[in-house]
Design a protein around this motif. Structure first.
Motif, PDB file in Angstrom:
ATOM      1  N   GLY A   1       0.849  -1.086   0.138  1.00 45.49           N
ATOM      2  CA  GLY A   1      -0.100  -0.091  -0.215  1.00 45.49           C
ATOM      3  C   GLY A   1       0.899   1.219   0.124  1.00 45.49           C
ATOM      4  O   GLY A   1       0.614   2.165  -0.771  1.00 45.49           O
ATOM      5  N   ILE A   2       1.994   1.435   0.895  1.00 49.42           N
ATOM      6  CA  ILE A   2       2.886   2.502   0.813  1.00 49.42           C
ATOM      7  C   ILE A   2       3.519   2.695  -0.342  1.00 49.42           C
ATOM      8  O   ILE A   2       3.593   3.643  -0.975  1.00 49.42           O
ATOM      9  CB  ILE A   2       3.848   2.367   1.752  1.00 49.42           C
ATOM     10  N   ALA A   3       3.770   1.448  -1.191  1.00 55.24           N
ATOM     11  CA  ALA A   3       4.541   1.549  -2.469  1.00 55.24           C
ATOM     12  C   ALA A   3       3.570   2.123  -3.563  1.00 55.24           C
ATOM     13  O   ALA A   3       3.805   3.188  -4.378  1.00 55.24           O
ATOM     14  CB  ALA A   3       5.031   0.222  -2.881  1.00 55.24           C
ATOM     15  N   ARG A   4       2.185   1.748  -3.372  1.00 53.28           N
ATOM     16  CA  ARG A   4       1.131   2.114  -4.202  1.00 53.28           C
ATOM     17  C   ARG A   4       0.918   3.945  -4.002  1.00 53.28           C
ATOM     18  O   ARG A   4       0.794   4.391  -5.176  1.00 53.28           O
ATOM     19  CB  ARG A   4      -0.243   1.490  -4.011  1.00 53.28           C
ATOM     20  N   GLY A   5       1.114   4.107  -2.937  1.00 53.48           N
ATOM     21  CA  GLY A   5       0.688   5.737  -2.606  1.00 53.48           C
ATOM     22  C   GLY A   5       1.974   6.489  -3.068  1.00 53.48           C
ATOM     23  O   GLY A   5       1.829   7.496  -3.414  1.00 53.48           O
ATOM     24  N   LEU A   6       3.170   5.828  -3.031  1.00 48.05           N
ATOM     25  CA  LEU A   6       4.359   6.924  -3.509  1.00 48.05           C
ATOM     26  C   LEU A   6       4.486   6.647  -5.222  1.00 48.05           C
ATOM     27  O   LEU A   6       4.786   7.688  -5.335  1.00 48.05           O
ATOM     28  CB  LEU A   6       5.645   5.861  -2.987  1.00 48.05           C
ATOM     29  N   ARG A   7       4.119   5.784  -5.667  1.00 47.42           N
ATOM     30  CA  ARG A   7       3.975   5.767  -7.142  1.00 47.42           C
ATOM     31  C   ARG A   7       2.930   4.647  -7.574  1.00 47.42           C
ATOM     32  O   ARG A   7       3.064   3.407  -7.517  1.00 47.42           O
ATOM     33  CB  ARG A   7       5.556   5.366  -7.524  1.00 47.42           C
ATOM     34  N   PRO A   8       1.872   5.301  -7.832  1.00 46.93           N
ATOM     35  CA  PRO A   8       0.818   4.312  -8.507  1.00 46.93           C
ATOM     36  C   PRO A   8       1.229   3.526  -9.797  1.00 46.93           C
ATOM     37  O   PRO A   8       0.960   4.297 -10.829  1.00 46.93           O
ATOM     38  CB  PRO A   8      -0.448   5.204  -8.793  1.00 46.93           C
ATOM     39  N   GLY A   9       1.634   2.442  -9.621  1.00 46.62           N
ATOM     40  CA  GLY A   9       1.972   1.639 -11.036  1.00 46.62           C
ATOM     41  C   GLY A   9       0.975   1.502 -11.924  1.00 46.62           C
ATOM     42  O   GLY A   9       0.943   1.430 -13.112  1.00 46.62           O
ATOM     43  N   ILE A  10      -0.669   1.383 -11.181  1.00 44.45           N
ATOM     44  CA  ILE A  10      -1.890   1.225 -12.035  1.00 44.45           C
ATOM     45  C   ILE A  10      -1.938   2.557 -13.076  1.00 44.45           C
ATOM     46  O   ILE A  10      -2.679   2.257 -14.220  1.00 44.45           O
ATOM     47  CB  ILE A  10      -2.890   1.085 -11.211  1.00 44.45           C
ATOM     48  N   LEU A  11      -1.309   3.707 -12.810  1.00 43.29           N
ATOM     49  CA  LEU A  11      -1.425   4.754 -13.400  1.00 43.29           C
ATOM     50  C   LEU A  11      -0.639   4.576 -14.799  1.00 43.29           C
ATOM     51  O   LEU A  11      -1.201   5.282 -15.941  1.00 43.29           O
ATOM     52  CB  LEU A  11      -0.892   6.038 -12.766  1.00 43.29           C
ATOM     53  N   ASP A  12       0.352   4.100 -14.657  1.00 40.77           N
ATOM     54  CA  ASP A  12       1.257   3.891 -15.874  1.00 40.77           C
ATOM     55  C   ASP A  12       0.678   2.729 -16.668  1.00 40.77           C
ATOM     56  O   ASP A  12       0.903   2.443 -18.126  1.00 40.77           O
ATOM     57  CB  ASP A  12       2.700   3.679 -15.659  1.00 40.77           C
TER      58      ASP A  12
ATOM     59  N   LEU B   1     -12.372  11.155 -22.915  1.00 41.43           N
ATOM     60  CA  LEU B   1     -11.220  11.900 -22.343  1.00 41.43           C
ATOM     61  C   LEU B   1     -10.365  11.961 -23.513  1.00 41.43           C
ATOM     62  O   LEU B   1      -9.775  10.918 -24.069  1.00 41.43           O
ATOM     63  CB  LEU B   1     -10.802  11.432 -21.100  1.00 41.43           C
ATOM     64  N   PRO B   2      -9.510  12.916 -23.834  1.00 42.93           N
ATOM     65  CA  PRO B   2      -8.610  13.105 -24.686  1.00 42.93           C
ATOM     66  C   PRO B   2      -7.280  12.373 -23.977  1.00 42.93           C
ATOM     67  O   PRO B   2      -7.294  12.309 -22.927  1.00 42.93           O
ATOM     68  CB  PRO B   2      -8.110  14.360 -25.004  1.00 42.93           C
ATOM     69  N   ALA B   3      -6.206  12.137 -24.804  1.00 40.90           N
ATOM     70  CA  ALA B   3      -4.775  11.707 -24.313  1.00 40.90           C
ATOM     71  C   ALA B   3      -4.137  12.620 -23.689  1.00 40.90           C
ATOM     72  O   ALA B   3      -3.757  13.715 -24.329  1.00 40.90           O
ATOM     73  CB  ALA B   3      -4.174  11.266 -25.588  1.00 40.90           C
ATOM     74  N   LEU B   4      -3.686  12.229 -22.361  1.00 38.77           N
ATOM     75  CA  LEU B   4      -3.101  13.362 -21.749  1.00 38.77           C
ATOM     76  C   LEU B   4      -1.716  12.894 -21.599  1.00 38.77           C
ATOM     77  O   LEU B   4      -1.345  11.920 -21.749  1.00 38.77           O
ATOM     78  CB  LEU B   4      -3.627  13.524 -20.513  1.00 38.77           C
ATOM     79  N   GLY B   5      -0.613  13.817 -21.180  1.00 43.60           N
ATOM     80  CA  GLY B   5       0.570  13.526 -21.183  1.00 43.60           C
ATOM     81  C   GLY B   5       0.878  13.029 -19.941  1.00 43.60           C
ATOM     82  O   GLY B   5      -0.014  12.878 -18.738  1.00 43.60           O
ATOM     83  N   ASP B   6       1.874  12.430 -19.644  1.00 45.55           N
ATOM     84  CA  ASP B   6       2.298  11.726 -18.102  1.00 45.55           C
ATOM     85  C   ASP B   6       2.243  12.555 -17.300  1.00 45.55           C
ATOM     86  O   ASP B   6       1.630  12.394 -16.124  1.00 45.55           O
ATOM     87  CB  ASP B   6       3.729  11.131 -18.376  1.00 45.55           C
ATOM     88  N   GLN B   7       2.807  13.862 -17.258  1.00 45.18           N
ATOM     89  CA  GLN B   7       2.869  14.717 -16.337  1.00 45.18           C
ATOM     90  C   GLN B   7       1.664  15.191 -15.970  1.00 45.18           C
ATOM     91  O   GLN B   7       1.184  15.593 -14.581  1.00 45.18           O
ATOM     92  CB  GLN B   7       3.790  15.864 -16.827  1.00 45.18           C
ATOM     93  N   ALA B   8       0.530  15.444 -16.721  1.00 41.67           N
ATOM     94  CA  ALA B   8      -0.595  15.919 -16.274  1.00 41.67           C
ATOM     95  C   ALA B   8      -1.422  14.794 -15.858  1.00 41.67           C
ATOM     96  O   ALA B   8      -2.312  15.191 -14.912  1.00 41.67           O
ATOM     97  CB  ALA B   8      -1.503  16.336 -17.767  1.00 41.67           C
ATOM     98  N   GLU B   9      -1.320  13.678 -16.185  1.00 45.86           N
ATOM     99  CA  GLU B   9      -2.263  12.618 -15.697  1.00 45.86           C
ATOM    100  C   GLU B   9      -1.726  12.356 -14.364  1.00 45.86           C
ATOM    101  O   GLU B   9      -2.468  12.226 -13.306  1.00 45.86           O
ATOM    102  CB  GLU B   9      -2.031  11.336 -16.338  1.00 45.86           C
ATOM    103  N   LEU B  10      -0.255  12.557 -13.980  1.00 48.02           N
ATOM    104  CA  LEU B  10      -0.059  12.329 -12.709  1.00 48.02           C
ATOM    105  C   LEU B  10      -0.341  13.471 -11.499  1.00 48.02           C
ATOM    106  O   LEU B  10      -0.806  13.262 -10.467  1.00 48.02           O
ATOM    107  CB  LEU B  10       1.541  12.447 -12.653  1.00 48.02           C
TER     108      LEU B  10
END
Length: 317
Positions: free
Chosen positions: A176-187, A218-227
């Protein structure tokens, strides 16, 4: 004409007018001073002071506006500029102040981008190490405990099962801490799937009821905008669950001519006019990173509304 010469000449005009009245007018001063002469002298001084007050008020009004702007300027709310008014040095001073704000906002945006990118990179590294190193180690421990539990006598087996459950709970917390630090599901699966997983993750222990509305186109967003959208939603849900006492949260991710808009409404106690904490200021920093507009205020039905709009040209992949 500079401010110095304007004030000097205005005072000179007033004093010369007073001197001309004394020299050329019929008024004289007797010894002892007569009552009428004293009244005329006092009236003349009052007129001179009033004239000076009016002239100073008119001449220094732009400086007062500039002082108020200096005390209320917040680089996390960019774009506010003073109207260049006045003459001479005052107009130059206001123009210089606006130019300084342009430079400070550009420098802050650049430094914030570097800091936030470095922060996300460090989070990714820590999350990867937690998942790969600590997570795998605890997985091996669980397998060893299971093997031992099958071999030890029955009295010790229950104790080993308790140790297994404790280790499994620690492994879940690490993940859970790892998911909070960096959500892998987002990538891996995209923004809407990551927001859905986030809503379930925060709602389960807190009892929140989260309603989600996502635009299908929804349009395709950049990685930075999604994060950034994900982090703003994460902070908003966390605040609603931990601090606002909310029981319901409504998340909407829609698109329009304005771009992509994330709205998070809760039915909690609201901000109550409290000063913004590090979490909200962090959201503003992230919004500046992608040129998005962030507003935080009361929700229509009570509670708090967090709204972030990403313009099309800023969020494009």
């Amino acid at each position: 004409m500079s401010l110095y010469w304007r004030i000097f000449l205005l005072n000179a005009v007033v004093l010369l007018a007073a001197a001309a009245l004394l020299l050329l007018g019929p008024v004289t001063v007797s010894t002892p001073v007569l009552l009428t002469e004293a009244v005329i002298a006092v009236a003349g001084v009052v007129v001179m002071l009033a004239a000076n007050a009016v002239l100073f008020r008119l001449g220094l009004a732009p400086l007062q506006r500039l002082t108020r702007a200096m005390t209320t300027t917040d680089l996390l709310r960019p774009g506010r500029r003073l109207e260049v008014s006045g003459t001479g040095g005052i107009a130059d001073l206001i123009g210089t102040f606006n130019t300084m704000l342009d430079r400070l906002e550009a420098e802050r945006a650049a430094s914030s981008a570097l800091a936030l990118c470095a922060q996300e990179a460090e989070r990714r590294r820590i999350a990867q190490e937690l998942h790969d190193e600590v997570g795998q180690t605890l997985t091996v421990v669980l397998l060893d405990l299971k093997r031992l539990a099958d071999q030890v006598p029955e009295p010790l087996r229950a104790d080993l099962h308790r140790v297994q459950e404790t280790t499994r709970a620690g492994l879940d917390e690490i993940r859970g801490i790892a998911r909070g630090l960096r959500p892998g599901i987002l990538d891996e699966l995209g923004l809407t799937s990551a927001l859905t997983a986030l809503a379930h993750e925060i709602a389960a222990p807190s009892g929140l009821t989260v309603r989600r509305t996502y635009a299908p186109d929804l349009p395709a967003l950049g990685d930075q905008a999604e994060l950034v959208l994900y982090r703003v939603a994460q902070e908003s849900l966390t605040n609603a669950a931990r601090h606002a006492g909310a029981t319901k949260v409504d998340i909407r991710l829609l698109r329009g001519a304005y771009g992509v808009r994330l709205t998070v409404d809760d039915n909690g106690g609201g901000t109550g006019g409290a000063p913004e904490g590090s979490g909200i200021r962090g959201m503003r920093e992230r919004a500046l990173l992608i040129g998005a507009d962030l507003s935080i205020g009361p929700a229509p039905g009570g509670g708090t509304r967090v709204r972030m709009t990403v313009p099309p040209e800023k969020g494009a992949a």
